[in-house]
Design an enzyme around this catalytic site. Structure first.
Site, PDB file in Angstrom:
ATOM      1  N   CYS A  61     -47.972  40.465  -1.300  1.00  0.00           N
ATOM      2  CA  CYS A  61     -46.632  40.323  -0.737  1.00  0.00           C
ATOM      3  C   CYS A  61     -46.270  38.861  -0.959  1.00  0.00           C
ATOM      4  O   CYS A  61     -46.919  37.967  -0.400  1.00  0.00           O
ATOM      5  CB  CYS A  61     -46.638  40.662   0.752  1.00  0.00           C
ATOM      6  SG  CYS A  61     -45.096  40.192   1.559  1.00  0.00           S
TER       7      CYS A  61
ATOM      8  N   GLN B  66     -44.468  31.942  15.826  1.00  0.00           N
ATOM      9  CA  GLN B  66     -43.578  31.584  14.717  1.00  0.00           C
ATOM     10  C   GLN B  66     -44.257  32.017  13.421  1.00  0.00           C
ATOM     11  O   GLN B  66     -45.419  31.684  13.195  1.00  0.00           O
ATOM     12  CB  GLN B  66     -43.323  30.069  14.705  1.00  0.00           C
ATOM     13  CG  GLN B  66     -42.651  29.539  15.971  1.00  0.00           C
ATOM     14  CD  GLN B  66     -41.161  29.827  16.019  1.00  0.00           C
ATOM     15  OE1 GLN B  66     -40.553  30.285  15.060  1.00  0.00           O
ATOM     16  NE2 GLN B  66     -40.554  29.563  17.168  1.00  0.00           N
TER      17      GLN B  66
ATOM     18  N   ASP C  48     -35.916  28.865  24.124  1.00  0.00           N
ATOM     19  CA  ASP C  48     -36.083  29.524  22.824  1.00  0.00           C
ATOM     20  C   ASP C  48     -36.180  31.031  23.057  1.00  0.00           C
ATOM     21  O   ASP C  48     -37.251  31.623  22.936  1.00  0.00           O
ATOM     22  CB  ASP C  48     -37.369  28.969  22.165  1.00  0.00           C
ATOM     23  CG  ASP C  48     -37.630  29.572  20.801  1.00  0.00           C
ATOM     24  OD1 ASP C  48     -36.736  30.229  20.242  1.00  0.00           O
ATOM     25  OD2 ASP C  48     -38.754  29.380  20.297  1.00  0.00           O
TER      26      ASP C  48
ATOM     27  N   CYS D  55     -32.848  32.528  17.652  1.00  0.00           N
ATOM     28  CA  CYS D  55     -33.357  33.411  16.600  1.00  0.00           C
ATOM     29  C   CYS D  55     -32.232  34.226  15.988  1.00  0.00           C
ATOM     30  O   CYS D  55     -32.461  34.945  15.019  1.00  0.00           O
ATOM     31  CB  CYS D  55     -34.365  34.399  17.168  1.00  0.00           C
ATOM     32  SG  CYS D  55     -35.748  33.650  17.978  1.00  0.00           S
TER      33      CYS D  55
HETATM   34  C1  LIG Z   1     -38.479  33.420  20.207  1.00  0.00           C
HETATM   35  S1  LIG Z   1     -39.920  33.542  21.179  1.00  0.00           S
HETATM   36  C2  LIG Z   1     -40.258  31.829  21.417  1.00  0.00           C
HETATM   37  C3  LIG Z   1     -41.641  31.477  21.842  1.00  0.00           C
HETATM   38  C4  LIG Z   1     -42.023  29.995  21.677  1.00  0.00           C
HETATM   39  N1  LIG Z   1     -41.018  29.094  22.121  1.00  0.00           N
HETATM   40  C5  LIG Z   1     -42.412  29.699  20.242  1.00  0.00           C
HETATM   41  O1  LIG Z   1     -41.752  28.901  19.565  1.00  0.00           O
HETATM   42  O2  LIG Z   1     -43.438  30.256  19.789  1.00  0.00           O
HETATM   43  C6  LIG Z   1     -39.288  34.098  22.679  1.00  0.00           C
HETATM   44  C7  LIG Z   1     -40.311  34.275  23.775  1.00  0.00           C
HETATM   45  O3  LIG Z   1     -39.621  34.685  24.956  1.00  0.00           O
HETATM   46  C8  LIG Z   1     -40.454  35.583  25.668  1.00  0.00           C
HETATM   47  N2  LIG Z   1     -39.547  36.315  26.565  1.00  0.00           N
HETATM   48  C9  LIG Z   1     -38.730  37.355  26.273  1.00  0.00           C
HETATM   49  N3  LIG Z   1     -37.986  37.687  27.336  1.00  0.00           N
HETATM   50  C10 LIG Z   1     -38.330  36.849  28.344  1.00  0.00           C
HETATM   51  C11 LIG Z   1     -37.904  36.658  29.684  1.00  0.00           C
HETATM   52  N4  LIG Z   1     -36.962  37.440  30.214  1.00  0.00           N
HETATM   53  N5  LIG Z   1     -38.452  35.683  30.419  1.00  0.00           N
HETATM   54  C12 LIG Z   1     -39.438  34.904  29.876  1.00  0.00           C
HETATM   55  N6  LIG Z   1     -39.870  35.000  28.610  1.00  0.00           N
HETATM   56  C13 LIG Z   1     -39.328  35.965  27.851  1.00  0.00           C
HETATM   57  C14 LIG Z   1     -41.131  36.399  24.585  1.00  0.00           C
HETATM   58  O4  LIG Z   1     -42.343  36.960  25.067  1.00  0.00           O
HETATM   59  C15 LIG Z   1     -41.365  35.332  23.516  1.00  0.00           C
HETATM   60  O5  LIG Z   1     -42.629  34.745  23.665  1.00  0.00           O
END
Ligand SMILES: C[S@@+](CC[C@H](N)C(=O)[O-])C[C@H]1O[C@@H](n2cnc3c(N)ncnc32)[C@H](O)[C@@H]1O
Length: 355
Positions: free
Chosen positions: A156, A213, A313, A340
């Site tokens: 891939c 990520q 995030d 995202c």
């Molecule tokens: C885009 S990821 C970002 C994670 C981290 N900042 C990174 O860069 O690896 C979004 C994260 O939000 C968490 N998440 C989703 N809904 C949530 C909520 N209601 N409260 C807390 N965390 C949440 C997910 O499990 C995920 O780990």
């Protein structure tokens, strides 16, 4: 003019849509055409017709757009993984930037926003450190476009070679167990923190390793940007919301050594990972607190102050409305929102302009 399924039209692609298709107009009809490129002049056949738009498939490329290219991956035309490989990298970046600008302009009309130049990934290929291939009766690969047929492959191009090198051995193990079974197996293959390939079957009880990520090269740039943009103020506390396994928490803690940092994340597996890191490092134990919590609930219990830094995030669906309202009405002066998805970003930013 009325349109029907199987109608043949000549169209010119104006730009790409976020789902991957190109967008053309014919009379008043918006036509989405998969596998097309901006500037393409195409003969297409309508495959789906809705009230205000249609989907169509290419019958003939009458004239290729300037950014169309032969996809570097030999299975790109069938594999459901990549749908923009027939566009040059520069065009992919232009189209993404255009999408962000147009989406924000649509949701925030009349607002003047400053856009910085796009910062592309250092690598266009061989950057993914996590993939979810499928296995069905001796075929290991990816779902094809628009179906659940497995397109077999032993490589891939967008995935790190350390991972694709493990395809053969993984397939042998799967053959032993599932060669004659009819169900399709979903699996996750990823590089662990020592850059060693790991894999697991995904099922009802096991839903992968949680968020990480997927492009570690671009992630390094992302972390640097967060640190740079946070640099110009002195903070009392730092908050990392939707913190995952601490992707921003730990770099922030290392950079701002005098402040406490408080992280909130819903997924207990990721919090556990972060806790292990905190416990193994003396200097972090006193200053870093990691909570397993929904961010909205966390904010209900937390009073934000002007001199706090908030990094958030959220997932592709964006932040909870309560979270955005709370941040918009808080005295916090610096908020860094890593998004995202441009549509959820635009929707979430609206709260700041209404506050
Ligand atoms: C885009 S990821 C970002 C994670 C981290 N900042 C990174 O860069 O690896 C979004 C994260 O939000 C968490 N998440 C989703 N809904 C949530 C909520 N209601 N409260 C807390 N965390 C949440 C997910 O499990 C995920 O780990």
């Amino acid at each position: 003019m009325s349109y029907n399924i199987d109608d043949v039209l000549d169209v010119t692609i104006e730009k790409m849509a976020i789902g991957g298709s190109g967008i053309a107009r014919h009379g008043g009809l918006v036509v989405f055409v998969p596998d097309s490129a901006p500037g393409d002049k195409l003969r297409v056949k309508i495959t789906t017709k809705k009230k205000s738009f249609a989907e169509a498939q290419i019958l003939e490329i009458l004239n290729s757009g300037p950014s169309r290219r032969q996809p570097p991956c030999p299975i790109a035309d069938r594999c459901g993984g990549c749908n923009w490989q027939h566009l040059t990298e520069t065009e992919q970046q232009n189209q993404k930037q255009l999408f962000v600008k147009e989406t924000l302009a649509k949701f925030l009309p009349g607002r003047t926003l400053q856009f910085l130049p796009i910062k592309p990934s250092p690598l266009s290929f061989r950057y993914r450190n996590r993939i979810q291939p499928k296995y069905h009766q001796g075929q290991l690969g990816f779902f094809s476009r628009r179906s659940h047929e497995v397109i077999a492959t032993n490589d891939c191009l967008i995935t790190e070679e350390k991972l694709t090198a493990s395809f053969e051995t993984i397939k042998e193990t799967l053959d032993q167990k599932f060669l004659h079974k009819n169900e399709t197996q979903r699996l996750e293959i990823y590089l662990d923190q020592n850059e060693t390939p790991q894999w697991a079957l995904l099922g009802e009880e096991r839903e992968g390793i949680g968020f990480a990520q997927v492009n570690r090269f671009q992630n390094e740039d992302l972390i640097k940007t967060v640190l740079n943009w946070a640099e110009d103020m002195t903070y009392e506390r730092l908050f990392d919301l939707y913190a995952g396994g601490g992707n921003f928490t730990f770099p922030l803690a290392n950079h701002f050594k005098a402040q406490n940092i408080i992280a909130a994340e819903l997924d207990p597996r990721l919090v556990q990972k972060a806790q292990e890191k905190i416990q193994s490092t003396n200097s972090l134990q006193k200053r870093v607190r990691f909570y397993t919590s929904d961010v909205a609930l966390f904010l209900k219990r937390t009073e934000l102050k002007a001199k706090d830094l908030v990094v958030l995030d959220p997932p592709r669906s964006g932040a909870d409305a309560f979270v955005m309202k709370t941040l918009a009405h808080s005295p916090v002066q610096k908020i860094l929102y890593i998004s995202c998805h441009p549509v959820s970003l635009a929707r979430d930013l609206k709260y700041f302009f209404e506050a």
